[in-house]
Enzyme design. Sequence first.
Site: not given
Ligand SMILES: Nc1ncnc2c1ncn2[C@@H]1O[C@H](COP(=O)(O)OP(=O)(O)O)[C@@H](O)[C@H]1O
Ligand SMILES: NC(=O)OP(=O)(O)O
Length: 326
Positions: A14-15, A131, A216, A278
């Site tokens: 996302g970021n 989701k 994704k 992930k």
């Molecule tokens: N065990 C872990 N180790 C590292 N990060 C973790 C853990 N558990 C939760 N997280 C969180 O998961 C986040 C990543 O998931 P998310 O923000 O949903 O991903 P995306 O980058 O796909 O949007 C990390 O930024 C962190 O804050």
């Molecule tokens: N489709 C999907 O996984 O989107 P985000 O990573 O933005 O949640």
Amino acid sequence: MIMKSRKIVVALGGNAILSKDASAQAQQAALLDTARYLVEFIKQGDQLIISHGNGPQVGNLLLQQAAGSTAENPAMPLDTAVAMTQGSIGYWMQNALDQVLAEEALSVDVATVVTQVEVSPDDPAFQSPTKPIGPFYSKDEVETLRAQHPDQTFVEDAGRGFRRVVPSPRPIGVNEASVVNKLVAADIVPIAVGGGGVPVVREGSRFVGCEAVIDKDFASEKLAELVDADLLIVLTAVDNIYVNFNQPDQKQLDQVTVSELETYIDQGQFAKGSMLPKVQAAIEFVKNNPKGKAVVTSLENVGRFLSDGDGTIISADHVESELAKS
Ligand SMILES: Nc1ncnc2c1ncn2[C@@H]1O[C@H](COP(=O)(O)OP(=O)(O)O)[C@@H](O)[C@H]1O
Ligand SMILES: NC(=O)OP(=O)(O)O
């Protein structure tokens, strides 16, 4: 044709696209920064295949659609909204990469592929939406929304407020995998399975869109298998996966095997809906492709990953034991 050193599927979190400002201008600016990191791989001679999320964008688009819909100009369904976000984010990403590649005087073509990802109509996810999409709501806002939209589901998201959730079935195939392989063979950088891919189910000889948003990370894993990638790199907001994340005894994982990660999953180390998918995608990739590796790290750490292998690197168990012998 130049032989690329590694074939890498990069999944953008996302970021990489959207932090706070959801304007087109801000998302394009974020993607320009992202493109600068990604071009480092290309400069090194790697063949990239890029995928990205769409959770915030597809939820926002549904709200825009609903706000302006009339009988003559109806709101589009979720599968079509996913395709629309693949198109818009793919355009931004492609445009940003073209700019950085031109600045670097690199002659590399980039192409976005509208990608359909097959799911099973019997996937239990259709009965239990998980989701999160679109914006965050307060408790008061969500109570109003629940009354207005009894067909929609809203849940609390990790203490950060409430969000709408939709079904997120597991991918079972990527319909355009052969197109992506042809682009790779022609040294073109494909942007594919954006937003997890347009979710489709097979009905006889045709595919029909369904109401879902595929994760994704899982779609990128499936694509990485189908293009026979050497690496699946999941770029997110943290440099590494941690055990005891955010605790005083937090421990950074550098090199980790599937068995070790499975033990940590059993201990509940990875948050559902954020780090867990992930980790699960990384495990699935190296189990199905034991010569490959999966990497979880941040965009900002790409340089250190390329120079020193920093980040969390996940290998199949037997690869780790072979390394230990040598
Ligand atoms: N065990 C872990 N180790 C590292 N990060 C973790 C853990 N558990 C939760 N997280 C969180 O998961 C986040 C990543 O998931 P998310 O923000 O949903 O991903 P995306 O980058 O796909 O949007 C990390 O930024 C962190 O804050
Ligand atoms: N489709 C999907 O996984 O989107 P985000 O990573 O933005 O949640």
